[in-house]
Design an enzyme around this catalytic site. Structure first.
Site, PDB file in Angstrom:
ATOM      1  CG  HIS A  19      16.263 -21.098  14.280  1.00  0.00           C
ATOM      2  ND1 HIS A  19      16.630 -19.786  14.015  1.00  0.00           N
ATOM      3  CD2 HIS A  19      15.236 -21.004  15.167  1.00  0.00           C
ATOM      4  CE1 HIS A  19      15.865 -18.957  14.710  1.00  0.00           C
ATOM      5  NE2 HIS A  19      15.011 -19.659  15.416  1.00  0.00           N
ATOM      6  CG  ASN A  66      11.436 -18.920  21.250  1.00  0.00           C
ATOM      7  OD1 ASN A  66      12.152 -18.742  20.266  1.00  0.00           O
ATOM      8  ND2 ASN A  66      10.142 -19.160  21.160  1.00  0.00           N
ATOM      9  CG  ASP A  91      19.120 -18.221  12.623  1.00  0.00           C
ATOM     10  OD1 ASP A  91      19.315 -18.310  13.851  1.00  0.00           O
ATOM     11  OD2 ASP A  91      18.000 -17.996  12.127  1.00  0.00           O
ATOM     12  CG  ASN A 112      11.608 -15.253  18.902  1.00  0.00           C
ATOM     13  OD1 ASN A 112      11.337 -14.055  18.923  1.00  0.00           O
ATOM     14  ND2 ASN A 112      10.798 -16.148  18.360  1.00  0.00           N
TER      15      ASN A 112
END
Length: 202
Positions: A19, A66, A91, A112
């Protein structure tokens, strides 16, 4: 001015996660092109430099993935930028490892961080989608992206990160097609065609 954003999660716990490839990419660009020291601003870390004669603000949101849009929106408003002045590196599980695709607008594809940015600034910005692959098991995407890169991943990850930094000036020029093509050809060089041999004579 270009706002160059790398997405990831802050802290040593997440540093090696798939991530966080956006953080890795922006770190590499900042090092390669001699940007200034990182400092905390806009709910993130920023570093300033120049690419292809254009002023660049590199940003790594520290809001966790997020809530990435909070940092991006704050920086964009401070400099009175438009979404067209924003490039986000992140990513992408729908691309194979080391595959790079650039697109403008579109959906979040379940990311997100992208969803948060869309909510804060709209979706008219540019995304550099960095393939990290995915597991062939339904519902495992979250575990995959929050897992660390493996030793085998380093074989493609390090050349990819270097190549992104080498060609970052094309992002500043908004020449995304050439950037994407250059990265692809560097990582997947075409085999040399054999030279025609001389015909033997009696």
């Amino acid at each position: 001015m270009l706002l160059l954003v790398g997405l990831g999660n802050p802290g040593s716990k997440y540093a090696g996660n798939r991530h966080n490839i956006g953080f890795l990419a922006v770190d590499s660009i900042v090092r390669r092109h001699g940007f200034g020291a990182w400092r905390k601003r806009f709910q993130g870390e920023t570093s300033e430099g120049t690419l292809a004669g254009e002023r660049i603000l590199a940003l790594k949101p520290l809001t966790y993935m997020n809530e990435s849009g909070r940092a991006v929106g704050e920086a964009m408003r401070f400099y009175n930028l438009t979404p067209d002045d924003v490039v986000v590196l992140h990513d992408e599980i729908d691309l194979p490892p080391a595959k790079v695709r650039v697109k403008t607008g579109g959906g979040s594809a379940g990311n997100n961080g992208i969803r948060s940015i869309d909510a804060h600034i709209g979706n008219g910005y540019h995304r550099v989608r960095l393939g990290v692959g995915k597991l062939d098991v339904k519902g495992m995407a979250h575990i995959h992206v929050l897992g660390d890169f493996s030793k085998a991943d380093k074989l493609w990850l390090e050349p990819l990160i270097d190549t992104l930094a080498d060609n970052a000036d094309l992002l500043a020029k908004r020449d995304f097609a050439t950037f994407q093509n250059r990265v692809h050809l560097t990582l997947n060089p075409e085999p040399e065609k054999p030279k025609p041999g001389k015909k033997e004579t009696d």
